[in-house]
Design a protein around this motif. Sequence first.
Motif, PDB file in Angstrom:
ATOM      1  N   LEU A 255      29.695  47.112  39.053  1.00 49.75           N
ATOM      2  CA  LEU A 255      31.156  47.080  39.084  1.00 49.75           C
ATOM      3  C   LEU A 255      31.676  47.265  40.503  1.00 49.75           C
ATOM      4  CD1 LEU A 255      33.872  46.947  37.670  1.00 49.75           C
ATOM      5  CD2 LEU A 255      33.694  49.410  37.209  1.00 49.75           C
ATOM      6  N   ALA A 256      31.128  48.242  41.227  1.00 52.96           N
ATOM      7  CA  ALA A 256      31.582  48.491  42.599  1.00 52.96           C
ATOM      8  C   ALA A 256      31.281  47.301  43.509  1.00 52.96           C
ATOM      9  CB  ALA A 256      30.924  49.755  43.146  1.00 52.96           C
ATOM     10  N   ALA A 257      30.080  46.731  43.377  1.00 48.57           N
ATOM     11  CA  ALA A 257      29.715  45.591  44.208  1.00 48.57           C
ATOM     12  C   ALA A 257      30.616  44.397  43.921  1.00 48.57           C
ATOM     13  CB  ALA A 257      28.248  45.230  43.973  1.00 48.57           C
ATOM     14  N   THR A 258      30.931  44.185  42.657  1.00 48.80           N
ATOM     15  CA  THR A 258      31.808  43.077  42.281  1.00 48.80           C
ATOM     16  C   THR A 258      33.224  43.299  42.802  1.00 48.80           C
ATOM     17  OG1 THR A 258      30.515  42.757  40.271  1.00 48.80           O
ATOM     18  CG2 THR A 258      32.649  41.679  40.359  1.00 48.80           C
ATOM     19  N   ALA A 259      33.689  44.545  42.736  1.00 52.70           N
ATOM     20  CA  ALA A 259      35.032  44.857  43.237  1.00 52.70           C
ATOM     21  C   ALA A 259      35.132  44.564  44.732  1.00 52.70           C
ATOM     22  CB  ALA A 259      35.361  46.322  42.953  1.00 52.70           C
ATOM     23  N   TYR A 260      34.113  44.964  45.486  1.00 53.20           N
ATOM     24  CA  TYR A 260      34.115  44.684  46.925  1.00 53.20           C
ATOM     25  C   TYR A 260      34.010  43.183  47.189  1.00 53.20           C
ATOM     26  CZ  TYR A 260      33.939  49.471  48.727  1.00 53.20           C
ATOM     27  OH  TYR A 260      34.257  50.759  49.085  1.00 53.20           O
ATOM     28  N   ALA A 261      33.183  42.487  46.402  1.00 55.45           N
ATOM     29  CA  ALA A 261      33.056  41.039  46.572  1.00 55.45           C
ATOM     30  C   ALA A 261      34.403  40.358  46.353  1.00 55.45           C
ATOM     31  CB  ALA A 261      32.019  40.483  45.602  1.00 55.45           C
TER      32      ALA A 261
ATOM     33  N   LEU B 119      28.657  39.062  49.956  1.00 56.33           N
ATOM     34  CA  LEU B 119      28.907  38.765  48.540  1.00 56.33           C
ATOM     35  C   LEU B 119      30.255  38.074  48.383  1.00 56.33           C
ATOM     36  CD1 LEU B 119      27.725  42.035  46.727  1.00 56.33           C
ATOM     37  CD2 LEU B 119      26.487  39.883  46.968  1.00 56.33           C
ATOM     38  N   GLY B 120      31.244  38.567  49.116  1.00 58.86           N
ATOM     39  CA  GLY B 120      32.564  37.945  49.058  1.00 58.86           C
ATOM     40  C   GLY B 120      32.557  36.528  49.598  1.00 58.86           C
ATOM     41  N   VAL B 121      31.746  36.285  50.653  1.00 58.62           N
ATOM     42  CA  VAL B 121      31.670  34.957  51.254  1.00 58.62           C
ATOM     43  C   VAL B 121      31.012  33.964  50.298  1.00 58.62           C
ATOM     44  CG1 VAL B 121      30.646  33.584  53.099  1.00 58.62           C
ATOM     45  CG2 VAL B 121      31.660  35.805  53.621  1.00 58.62           C
ATOM     46  N   THR B 122      29.846  34.336  49.765  1.00 58.60           N
ATOM     47  CA  THR B 122      29.070  33.393  48.950  1.00 58.60           C
ATOM     48  C   THR B 122      29.587  33.260  47.527  1.00 58.60           C
ATOM     49  OG1 THR B 122      27.513  35.187  48.425  1.00 58.60           O
ATOM     50  CG2 THR B 122      26.973  33.753  50.283  1.00 58.60           C
ATOM     51  N   GLY B 123      29.788  34.400  46.853  1.00 60.93           N
ATOM     52  CA  GLY B 123      30.104  34.363  45.430  1.00 60.93           C
ATOM     53  C   GLY B 123      31.562  34.181  45.086  1.00 60.93           C
TER      54      GLY B 123
ATOM     55  N   ALA C 250      23.500  31.133  43.509  1.00 57.78           N
ATOM     56  CA  ALA C 250      22.133  31.607  43.705  1.00 57.78           C
ATOM     57  C   ALA C 250      22.054  32.528  44.925  1.00 57.78           C
ATOM     58  CB  ALA C 250      21.188  30.422  43.870  1.00 57.78           C
ATOM     59  N   LEU C 251      22.709  32.138  46.023  1.00 58.47           N
ATOM     60  CA  LEU C 251      22.737  32.982  47.215  1.00 58.47           C
ATOM     61  C   LEU C 251      23.422  34.308  46.918  1.00 58.47           C
ATOM     62  CD1 LEU C 251      23.666  30.282  49.889  1.00 58.47           C
ATOM     63  CD2 LEU C 251      21.428  31.357  49.543  1.00 58.47           C
ATOM     64  N   TYR C 252      24.509  34.243  46.185  1.00 60.15           N
ATOM     65  CA  TYR C 252      25.268  35.431  45.783  1.00 60.15           C
ATOM     66  C   TYR C 252      24.406  36.371  44.954  1.00 60.15           C
ATOM     67  CZ  TYR C 252      29.104  37.827  43.216  1.00 60.15           C
ATOM     68  OH  TYR C 252      29.958  38.734  42.644  1.00 60.15           O
ATOM     69  N   SER C 253      23.649  35.817  44.026  1.00 59.45           N
ATOM     70  CA  SER C 253      22.810  36.634  43.151  1.00 59.45           C
ATOM     71  C   SER C 253      21.686  37.309  43.920  1.00 59.45           C
ATOM     72  CB  SER C 253      22.223  35.763  42.031  1.00 59.45           C
ATOM     73  OG  SER C 253      23.241  35.223  41.229  1.00 59.45           O
ATOM     74  N   ILE C 254      21.086  36.572  44.859  1.00 56.18           N
ATOM     75  CA  ILE C 254      20.001  37.143  45.654  1.00 56.18           C
ATOM     76  C   ILE C 254      20.517  38.286  46.527  1.00 56.18           C
ATOM     77  CG2 ILE C 254      18.375  36.670  47.526  1.00 56.18           C
ATOM     78  CD1 ILE C 254      18.144  33.813  46.331  1.00 56.18           C
TER      79      ILE C 254
ATOM     80  N   VAL D  15      30.485  31.337  36.935  1.00 58.27           N
ATOM     81  CA  VAL D  15      31.718  30.974  37.598  1.00 58.27           C
ATOM     82  C   VAL D  15      31.980  31.891  38.767  1.00 58.27           C
ATOM     83  CG1 VAL D  15      34.075  30.353  37.146  1.00 58.27           C
ATOM     84  CG2 VAL D  15      32.487  30.494  35.293  1.00 58.27           C
ATOM     85  N   GLY D  16      30.948  32.635  39.136  1.00 53.37           N
ATOM     86  CA  GLY D  16      31.115  33.522  40.274  1.00 53.37           C
ATOM     87  C   GLY D  16      31.935  34.728  39.981  1.00 53.37           C
ATOM     88  N   ASN D  17      31.907  35.241  38.753  1.00 53.68           N
ATOM     89  CA  ASN D  17      32.777  36.349  38.429  1.00 53.68           C
ATOM     90  C   ASN D  17      32.096  37.694  38.510  1.00 53.68           C
ATOM     91  OD1 ASN D  17      34.876  34.733  37.894  1.00 53.68           O
ATOM     92  ND2 ASN D  17      34.487  34.545  35.772  1.00 53.68           N
ATOM     93  N   THR D  18      30.851  37.772  38.149  1.00 55.89           N
ATOM     94  CA  THR D  18      30.200  39.057  38.188  1.00 55.89           C
ATOM     95  C   THR D  18      29.151  39.048  39.245  1.00 55.89           C
ATOM     96  OG1 THR D  18      28.559  38.410  36.590  1.00 55.89           O
ATOM     97  CG2 THR D  18      30.510  39.440  35.749  1.00 55.89           C
TER      98      THR D  18
END
Length: 332
Positions: free
Chosen positions: A190-196, A80-84, A174-178, A318-321
């Motif tokens: 929230l937790a997934a976004t924080a780690y991303a 998630l961090g790589v793509t988004g 799109a890759l990030y969302s999948i 914008v890749g924020n959430t």
Amino acid sequence: MSGNLRSVYLKLVLTTFFWGGTFVAARLAVKEAPPFFSASSRFSIAGICLIALTAWYAAKEGKPFPVPKNVRELALLFSLGVTGIFCYNAVFFTGLKLTTATSGALIVAINPLLTAVLSALWLRERVTPTQAVGLLVSLLGVAVVISKGSWAVLANFAFNKGDLIMLGAPLCWALYSILGKKALATFTPLAATAYAALFGTMLLVPAALVEHAVAGGPIPSFTLVGWLAILQLALLGTVVGFVWWYQGVGRIGASRAAVFVNLVPFFGALQAALFLGERVVLPQLVGGMLVVAGVYLGSRIKVQPDGKDPQRVPGDGVGNTVAGAGQGEAKA
């Protein structure tokens, strides 16, 4: 309409206003500092805030801070961090250094439909005829925007480099969302976004150091305007926007909240005109209308017969959430 519901709608409108403003803020930031330095500054601040919020919510619910239990979960969060975060913001800031905020907002508006198409290919989700038509309409709109309405530009491939780079943003998202759909089986949004944000920042900072080593010169810095732009990106566009968006989704459902995302390109163009003096030309207007119409057409979601609202939650574009297009309920 109750006062509480009015407050929810107001927050959703303000969220899309903040997201539209990220194109202007990023454009201002890259005028003063290189793309990777700007991106790493943004997510260093946003990441700290998101991790703090995750810890606060966990403590509030009497639960420990969520941590990955195995290598597979860790790898998923890292992806998630790589793509988004890393890839998305690399093309986002680099593209906006070379094109207008208006064009960027209109091009990135195709995010939800591209996500649906890749989900069909990767996750074998069904693409409805309406979604297919919506995608074609939106792609036509993007073509009008990047060609500036000129057949000669299309025929000679004489596109603006920034517009072409920005085309990578919807693909990254799109890759990030999948991947986010898979992450939501274990972590809250929230937790997934924080780690991303954490892993994305860990990649952006070294990239910024390499960027500076290659370019040379003095260490990049921001003026007051530049820092205000970074704070808008980090706090309003990322942290506040994330919290308010999911509050709205929780209150009125994902399908109803999704309609509001169509305001992002409008607010992006409006703020670009107000703060950057950009003028919306006819091809941008026509292309933007086609993009929004296509996204609206393809994003229409029916409530399931059991009354449940499918959780197709668009991100900010914008890749924020995270996890934007996650389905099903996330576990704590």
